[in-house]
Write an enzyme that holds these catalytic residues in place. Structure first.
Site, PDB file in Angstrom:
ATOM      1  N   GLU A 189      85.508  67.393  41.873  1.00 23.29           N
ATOM      2  CA  GLU A 189      84.934  66.070  42.149  1.00 23.29           C
ATOM      3  C   GLU A 189      83.879  65.788  41.080  1.00 23.29           C
ATOM      4  OE1 GLU A 189      84.442  64.798  46.681  1.00 23.29           O
ATOM      5  OE2 GLU A 189      83.724  66.817  46.353  1.00 23.29           O
ATOM      6  N   HIS A 246      81.714  69.078  40.948  1.00 25.94           N
ATOM      7  CA  HIS A 246      81.887  69.881  42.164  1.00 25.94           C
ATOM      8  C   HIS A 246      83.238  70.589  42.172  1.00 25.94           C
ATOM      9  CE1 HIS A 246      82.361  70.064  46.782  1.00 25.94           C
ATOM     10  NE2 HIS A 246      81.698  71.107  46.357  1.00 25.94           N
TER      11      HIS A 246
HETATM   12  P1  NAD Z   1      76.335  82.216  46.580  1.00 30.24           P
HETATM   13  O1  NAD Z   1      75.368  82.434  47.685  1.00 30.24           O
HETATM   14  O2  NAD Z   1      77.592  83.036  46.520  1.00 30.24           O
HETATM   15  O3  NAD Z   1      75.597  82.386  45.166  1.00 30.24           O
HETATM   16  C1  NAD Z   1      74.431  81.721  44.817  1.00 30.24           C
HETATM   17  C2  NAD Z   1      73.785  82.497  43.677  1.00 30.24           C
HETATM   18  O4  NAD Z   1      72.673  81.734  43.178  1.00 30.24           O
HETATM   19  C3  NAD Z   1      73.231  83.867  44.121  1.00 30.24           C
HETATM   20  O5  NAD Z   1      73.797  84.892  43.322  1.00 30.24           O
HETATM   21  C4  NAD Z   1      71.731  83.721  43.895  1.00 30.24           C
HETATM   22  O6  NAD Z   1      71.105  84.919  43.473  1.00 30.24           O
HETATM   23  C5  NAD Z   1      71.694  82.663  42.789  1.00 30.24           C
HETATM   24  N1  NAD Z   1      70.386  82.039  42.645  1.00 30.24           N
HETATM   25  C6  NAD Z   1      69.488  81.692  43.618  1.00 30.24           C
HETATM   26  N2  NAD Z   1      68.377  81.189  43.055  1.00 30.24           N
HETATM   27  C7  NAD Z   1      68.562  81.225  41.696  1.00 30.24           C
HETATM   28  C8  NAD Z   1      67.762  80.866  40.591  1.00 30.24           C
HETATM   29  N3  NAD Z   1      66.536  80.378  40.754  1.00 30.24           N
HETATM   30  N4  NAD Z   1      68.262  81.035  39.352  1.00 30.24           N
HETATM   31  C9  NAD Z   1      69.507  81.535  39.160  1.00 30.24           C
HETATM   32  N5  NAD Z   1      70.315  81.918  40.186  1.00 30.24           N
HETATM   33  C10 NAD Z   1      69.834  81.756  41.435  1.00 30.24           C
HETATM   34  O7  NAD Z   1      76.674  80.658  46.626  1.00 30.24           O
HETATM   35  P2  NAD Z   1      77.999  79.909  46.106  1.00 30.24           P
HETATM   36  O8  NAD Z   1      78.963  79.840  47.230  1.00 30.24           O
HETATM   37  O9  NAD Z   1      78.398  80.481  44.786  1.00 30.24           O
HETATM   38  O10 NAD Z   1      77.422  78.438  45.922  1.00 30.24           O
HETATM   39  C11 NAD Z   1      76.726  78.046  44.763  1.00 30.24           C
HETATM   40  C12 NAD Z   1      76.684  76.538  44.661  1.00 30.24           C
HETATM   41  O11 NAD Z   1      78.043  76.032  44.650  1.00 30.24           O
HETATM   42  C13 NAD Z   1      75.994  75.828  45.827  1.00 30.24           C
HETATM   43  O12 NAD Z   1      75.368  74.679  45.365  1.00 30.24           O
HETATM   44  C14 NAD Z   1      77.168  75.492  46.742  1.00 30.24           C
HETATM   45  O13 NAD Z   1      76.895  74.413  47.594  1.00 30.24           O
HETATM   46  C15 NAD Z   1      78.222  75.124  45.714  1.00 30.24           C
HETATM   47  N6  NAD Z   1      79.603  75.215  46.181  1.00 30.24           N
HETATM   48  C16 NAD Z   1      79.988  76.203  47.038  1.00 30.24           C
HETATM   49  C17 NAD Z   1      81.305  76.266  47.477  1.00 30.24           C
HETATM   50  C18 NAD Z   1      81.752  77.354  48.432  1.00 30.24           C
HETATM   51  O14 NAD Z   1      82.846  77.259  48.990  1.00 30.24           O
HETATM   52  N7  NAD Z   1      80.971  78.401  48.637  1.00 30.24           N
HETATM   53  C19 NAD Z   1      82.233  75.327  47.023  1.00 30.24           C
HETATM   54  C20 NAD Z   1      81.825  74.332  46.112  1.00 30.24           C
HETATM   55  C21 NAD Z   1      80.494  74.288  45.706  1.00 30.24           C
END
Ligand code: NAD
Length: 293
Positions: A154, A142
Site C-alpha cells: 500500500e 506498507h
Molecule cells: P517487530 O516487533 O517484529 O520488530 C520491530 C523491531 O523494531 C524490533 O526488532 C525492535 O527492536 C525495533 N526497534 C524498536 N525501536 C527501535 C529504534 N528506536 N530503532 C531501531 N529499531 C527499533 O515488529 P514488525 O512486525 O516487524 O513491525 C514493524 C513495523 O511494520 C510496524 O510499524 C508494524 O506496524 C509494521 N507492519 C507489521 C506487519 C505485521 O504483520 N507484523 C505488517 C505490515 C506492517
C-alpha cells in the site's frame, strides 16, 4: 526530480524489516539494516539466509542468487550506516513516539535529497512526515507480512508528499516485483482498516465464549476459505501490533466499534505477543501450536 536509488536503508530487524531487506537485496539493491536491539541485529542475517534458503529449496532462486543477496546486506545498531542511502524505510515497533524519535535522528545523517518511507500499519503519514525535515520526501510504504511472499504494497501520501516522491517509490515497488495500491492517509489505510476490526471481533468472540480458539479459527478457515484463522493470523502479525492498530483506529475515528477487546489488551500486558514471543492465542513451544484457550 530523478533519484537513482542504489542503496536502501531499513530501520528495525523485526519480521518486517528483515523481509523488506531480503526483498530489496534480492532485487539488486544494496541494503543497510539497523536495529537498536543488538540481539535482533545479530540474528538478522542468519534469519534472512534461512528464508532465502527456502526459496533455493523451492528452486525459485539459485544458491548463487542467495549468496549475492546476502552479500548486499550490511547491518548496524546506529544511524551512521544510512548516510549514503537514497531511501530509508522505517519498520520499527508500531509506536508513534518511537517512530518520531527515529525519524528526527535519521534526518540528521541523511543527504538532502534522500527519501524516507514508513512501513507503519496504521499511523498518520502526515503526522510522521511533519516530524521530519522533509515532509515532501516522506511517504507511507506498507508492505504485507510475510514480505517475500505477499504481492501488495500500500502506498500512502501524506498531505505534504511530493508527486515525485510518490512516483519514485511507486516505480521502486514495481522493481521489487510487488504491486502498489494507493490508499489515502486515514487511520490504518485500507488493508488494516478492514482486517484488524475482524481480528478484534474474533477476540471478542473468544472473550464472550462463543467459541474456543480452535473453533473460531476452524470456522473461519472452513466457512470462509481464509487460509489462516483470525486468531492464528493475530499471533502471526503480533498481538502488540494488532492492539496498536486498534488504538489508532479507535482514537483516530472516535467510533466505539473500534474498541480494542479487553482480552487482547490482557494478552499484550502478559507479554503474550504471539509467534514472536512464543505464546499468544497458541503456545508455540512444542512441535505443533497448542491453543491457550
Ligand atoms: P517487530 O516487533 O517484529 O520488530 C520491530 C523491531 O523494531 C524490533 O526488532 C525492535 O527492536 C525495533 N526497534 C524498536 N525501536 C527501535 C529504534 N528506536 N530503532 C531501531 N529499531 C527499533 O515488529 P514488525 O512486525 O516487524 O513491525 C514493524 C513495523 O511494520 C510496524 O510499524 C508494524 O506496524 C509494521 N507492519 C507489521 C506487519 C505485521 O504483520 N507484523 C505488517 C505490515 C506492517
Amino acid at each position: 526530480m530523478t533519484l537513482d536509488i542504489k542503496k536502501i536503508g531499513v530501520i528495525g530487524c523485526g519480521q518486517m524489516g528483515k523481509g523488506i531487506a531480503q526483498v530489496c537485496a534480492g532485487a539488486g539493491f544494496d541494503v543497510h539494516l539497523m536495529d537498536v536491539n543488538e540481539n535482533a541485529v545479530k540474528k538478522a542475517i542468519p534469519s534472512i539466509e534461512k528464508s532465502l534458503g527456502r526459496l533455493v529449496d523451492k528452486e525459485k532462486i539459485s544458491g548463487a542468487d542467495k549468496d549475492t543477496a546476502i552479500k548486499r546486506i550490511s547491518t548496524g545498531s546506529d544511524m551512521s550506516g544510512f548516510k549514503d542511502c537514497q531511501l530509508v524505510i522505517e519498520a520499527a515497533t508500531e509506536d508513534e513516539q518511537v517512530k518520531k524519535v527515529i525519524l528526527q535522528e535519521l534526518c540528521t545523517v541523511l543527504e538532502d535529497d534522500a527519501l524516507i518511507a514508513s512501513n507503519t500499519s496504521s499511523i498518520s503519514i502526515t503526522r510522521l512526515g511533519a516530524k521530519t525535515d522533509r515532509p515532501g520526501k516522506f511517504v507511507g510504504m506498507h508492505f504485507m507480512n510475510p514480505v517475500p511472499r505477499m504481492e501488495l504494497v500500500e502506498l500512502i501520501r501524506g498531505i505534504a508528499t511530493d508527486e515525485d516522491t510518490y512516483r519514485i517509490v511507486r516505480e521502486l515497488v514495481e522493481k521489487l516485483g510487488k504491486i502498489p495500491v494507493n490508499a489515502e492517509d486515514f487511520p490504518a489505510f485500507i488493508v488494516n482498516r478492514i482486517l484488524l476490526p475482524m481480528i478484534n471481533e474474533a477476540v471478542y468472540t473468544l472473550y464472550e465464549g462463543v467459541g474456543s480458539v480452535k473453533a473460531i479459527d476452524s470456522a473461519m478457515k472452513l466457512g470462509t476459505h481464509h487460509p489462516m484463522g483470525p486468531l492464528e493470523l493475530a499471533d502471526f502479525i503480533g498481538l502488540d501490533t494488532c492492539l496498536a492498530v486498534m488504538h489508532v483506529l479507535h482514537d483516530g475515528l472516535a467510533d466505539t466499534k473500534y474498541r480494542p477487546c479487553p482480552l487482547l489488551v490482557k494478552y499484550v500486558e502478559a507479554g503474550w505477543l504471539g509467534r514472536k514471543s512464543g505464546k499468544g492465542f497458541y503456545d508455540y513451544s512444542g512441535d505443533e501450536p497448542v491453543p491457550t484457550r
